[in-house]
Design an enzyme around this catalytic site. Structure first.
Site: not given
Lengths: 586, 251
Positions: A250, A252, A257, A272, A302, A342, A419, A425
């Protein structure tokens, strides 16, 4: 419960540097806390009175704290300031000053946790013209009844300097030991925290109802879910390998966010960092109301600054204009945003966080009525590196940061607060900033829409290649044109319109209108990037890629003095690219 | 039911102002014969004891005793709208718990304001015995306090059978203010034993400045290092008394 017990525990926690010892001390404190106020005690140990997302802070400036201390102790402000200069810690100064207070009070009453909490709450909520005075006298009231040790921690708490170093994870460990039957229960408790972001509520439920209560914990609208974060890799090959050869890649987007919570007409946007930022984006709130078809939903998107006339993405920096309390209406007009959705975490009663990503994405697609301003994040399903790289370059050129590549596996759940390698990313390591303007040839145009209907939305611009005597496209530019420019453009270009692409123009992009290469305009861009769709310097820097100008803006200068052949050359663009190429510092 | 009507708007404003220097949210006790308030400032350094009999008002009606808590600075803002010759009426709507404030004069305006949750805390009267009792004019007392304030933020009050002495010592400057018994300012002085106590001038001056607007005579009572009681004489059976805790000068 006496506040002294908490102050006692703080003192011990402060004295230790070992995390395990800290956990033990916290376990003791939590065990000795009456269950009905355990949430308050948890907030207090973190120097807060509410979870962050509620957005209520005690917020006492040092100056005000000094005034309150002077009032409660009968000592001079100047004396307190003097001591503070030496100690550098308002807590220690308060401890010393209260120990030698001069002012006597009526009916001394030992502080309870309840009273401290309620007073801090009143202070936080004080508003209006008398707020400062009200805060001051409330704080002075607490200090008047405080022991020196209590005064130390009260002062640190109100000024935001508690800093005991108790991490969220330490609280979770302590809760697991104190009420969950042991450290093994930590994972379960942590999940409750990750989907609610509210340590106090988690503490209260596990203390009152045990692990059974925690098992019934649900995602709920209004309580932000701690965001899932992505790892990072710097080559498409590595990414595909890590994700089992196939992924959803996707764009970025380079925006903010946001986690969207929708309950009917009620919409909240969390940042975020889980702060309520709905007030910064009233337009995004309206867009959600209009384009999200579910009655209840928790979605991720986003929020990106855009040029509404051309649909082009704008740099992240433009969103900074939205970080304001006043004048948001004006900022909204000048810096409009689009939402690129997203993820879907909850829809109409159904918690989706444990569903694999492809399922969540499908659910998202079903409830979004796409429009120019509300879209699903642009994506492809990629299974080879070349394809991924090409998509990556397109993303960069369009103004994105890069790609987020997401696992499509069965276990690709939403890992709240973690994470992990389910999301990776792919960002650029290098970038080449543009410092000088370039003169480019207008070779094509795209029809405008909305406000620009009837004129051009953007122009297709090219650099000159003297070796082949051709014009190679380098950017699409719709920004920087005044209303006047826009009005006269079609008229001005009319005599150059041709039915097909000019033979000397080299373009992979299909324009709506083609021109003979005559008119030259001056353009300033933010960067030069690799591009799979522009032909300028094709395959010179990298096989299959040309160069493109990112975030181009017309400076207002028509270079009527210049012939098309006098425009900036392809070689000059290559040189600019190479000269400014710098590693991006993370 | 609770309602009242008052035509001496100046006195009403002054009284509310005097109370407002210590309390922000004031819980009044409303009784069939009187309206009362006893409250401490949040720092518990000072206390106010107020009472007005129904006879102070043109009209006063209270069917059963209750409590009413209001934000006093908000109320003051509304009261300030009333001119000298105008009449103020208050009435409490039992259902909505809203207080209605009506000002009639050149024209009529009716404000409504919310009442707050009444404080449960009952402030007791301090049990104190005093060795000094001094009757002063509020005007003279205000002046004396203003003198002291020029040099310091606290003042030591001393009494012997002949006089009352205010001693203020700042970092650099000092002041001694002597009030002789039988002077224009000190109307009467009874001293069981010589006494002295120190008080914060920020409290003392605010109290004396605002309360003096309601009264011409103030009676001070104190003992060594004990709280001071200052009573501002009121008409009829009204009462406005302040208590202020002392400072202890150790060094």
């Amino acid at each position: 419960m006496k506040y002294a017990e908490i102050a006692e525990a703080y003192e011990k926690i402060e004295a230790t540097t070992k995390r395990l010892e800290m956990t033990d001390l916290l376990v003791n404190l939590l065990k000795n806390t009456p269950k009905d106020i355990i949430d308050k005690v948890v907030y207090l140990t973190q120097g807060k009175i509410y979870p962050d997302f509620v957005g209520i802070e005690i917020g006492v400036a040092e100056k005000l704290a000094i005034k309150a201390l002077a009032r409660a102790s009968g000592r001079k402000e100047s004396e307190i300031e003097e001591d503070l200069k030496k100690s550098g810690d308002i807590g220690e100064t308060a401890q010393k000053i209260i120990a030698k207070k001069k002012q006597v009070t009526f009916f001394h009453q030992p502080l309870t946790v309840q009273r401290v909490y309620e007073t801090l709450d009143k202070m936080a909520k004080a508003s209006g013209s008398g707020a400062i005075d009200a805060k001051m006298s409330l704080l002075a009231g607490l200090l008047a009844d405080a022991t020196p040790k209590e005064a130390k921690y009260i002062m640190r708490t109100v000024t935001g300097n508690l800093r005991l170093g108790i991490a969220d994870m330490t609280v979770l460990d302590a809760l697991a030991i104190a009420y969950g039957g042991g450290k093994e229960s930590r994972e379960l408790i942590e999940r409750a925290y990750n989907i609610s972001s509210d340590l106090g509520r988690v503490a209260k439920i596990v203390a009152e109802k045990g692990l059974e209560g925690i098992k019934e914990f649900h995602v709920s609208i209004g309580e932000p879910i701690r965001p899932m974060l992505a790892e990072r890799l710097s080559s498409p090959e590595e990414i595909l390998e890590k994700l089992g050869g196939k992924c959803i890649a996707e764009y970025k987007y380079d925006g903010e966010r946001v986690q969207i919570h929708k309950n009917g007409e009620n919409v909240i946007l969390f940042s975020r960092r889980l702060e309520n930022i709905s007030n910064q984006y009233p337009d995004a709130v309206q867009l959600v109301k209009k384009h999200v078809k579910a009655k209840e939903a928790i979605l991720e998107a986003e929020c990106v600054a855009i040029d509404v006339d051309t649909g082009e993405l704008r740099p992240f920096q433009e969103l900074m204009h939205r970080r304001r309390k006043y004048g948001i209406e004006k900022a909204m007009e000048e810096y409009p945003v689009s939402l690129f959705m997203f993820d879907a975490l909850y829809i109409d009663g159904k918690d989706l966080t444990l569903e694999p990503y492809p399922i969540r994405r499908q659910a998202l697609e079903r409830i979004i009525e796409q429009s120019e301003r509300v879209q699903i994040a642009k994506h492809i399903i990629a299974n080879n590196a070349k394809e991924l790289e090409k998509f990556f370059l397109e993303a960069i050129e369009e103004g994105c940061e890069g790609l987020v590549c997401k696992s499509m596996a069965k276990d690709s759940v939403y890992q709240a607060g973690a994470r992990g390698w389910l999301w990776i990313k792919y960002k650029r390591d290098y970038k080449s900033e543009m410092t000088d303007t370039v003169d480019l040839v207008v070779v094509g145009a795209f029809h405008g829409r909305g406000k620009r209907a009837g004129t051009y939305g953007a122009l297709l611009l090219a650099a000159y290649n003297p070796e082949n005597d051709t014009f190679e496209t380098v950017t699409k530019c719709g920004t920087g044109f005044s209303d006047e420019d826009l009005a006269k453009l079609p008229e001005m270009m009319k005599k150059h319109v041709i039915l097909h692409k000019h033979p000397r123009v080299n373009s992979m992009i299909e324009a709506d209108v083609w021109f003979e290469p005559v008119v030259v305009i001056e353009v300033l861009g933010a960067e030069i990037t690799l591009s799979p769709i522009h032909t300028c310097a094709m395959s010179t820097i990298r096989q299959g890629s040309g160069l493109a100008i990112r975030f181009p803006r017309f400076t207002g200068n028509y270079r009527l003095d210049k012939a098309a052949e006098d425009a900036t050359t392809v070689n000059e663009i290559i040189e600019m690219y190479q000269k400014q190429l710098r590693r991006i510092a993370e | 039911m609770f309602q009242l009507k008052m035509s001496d708007t100046k006195l009403l404003k002054d009284m509310i102002t005097a109370i407002s220097i210590l309390v922000d949210e004031a819980t009044f006790k409303i009784e069939p014969e009187t309206i009362k308030l006893r409250a401490m400032d949040p720092s518990r350094v000072a206390m106010v004891d107020f009472q007005w009999p129904k006879t102070v008002f043109e009209e006063y009606a209270c069917t059963e005793p209750s409590k009413m808590c209001i934000n006093i600075s908000e109320m003051l803002k509304l009261l300030k709208r009333a001119g000298r010759d105008e009449v103020v009426e208050l009435s409490l709507d039992e259902k909505t718990r809203k207080l209605q404030l009506k000002i009639t004069g050149k024209y009529t305006r009716t404000f409504t304001m919310p009442t707050l949750e009444a404080s449960e805390e009952e402030v007791p009267t301090p049990k104190l015995t005093f060795n000094v009792k001094a009757k002063t004019t509020t005007n003279g007392l205000s002046q004396a306090i203003e003198d002291a304030q020029l040099v310091s933020d606290h003042v030591k009050i001393e009494a012997d059978p002949e006089k009352l002495v205010l001693n203020a010592a700042g970092d650099l400057m000092g002041a001694t203010i002597t009030l002789q018994k039988g002077s224009d300012t000190l109307l009467d002085l009874e001293v069981k034993e010589p006494s002295k106590a120190t008080f914060s001038l920020s409290y003392l001056s605010e109290i004396i400045k605002t309360a003096s607007a309601t009264s011409d005579i103030a009676t001070l009572e104190f003992s060594t290092d004990m709280p001071i009681k200052i009573d501002f004489q009121q008409a009829k059976e009204g009462k406005l008394t302040f208590y202020l805790a002392p400072r202890i000068e150790t060094e």
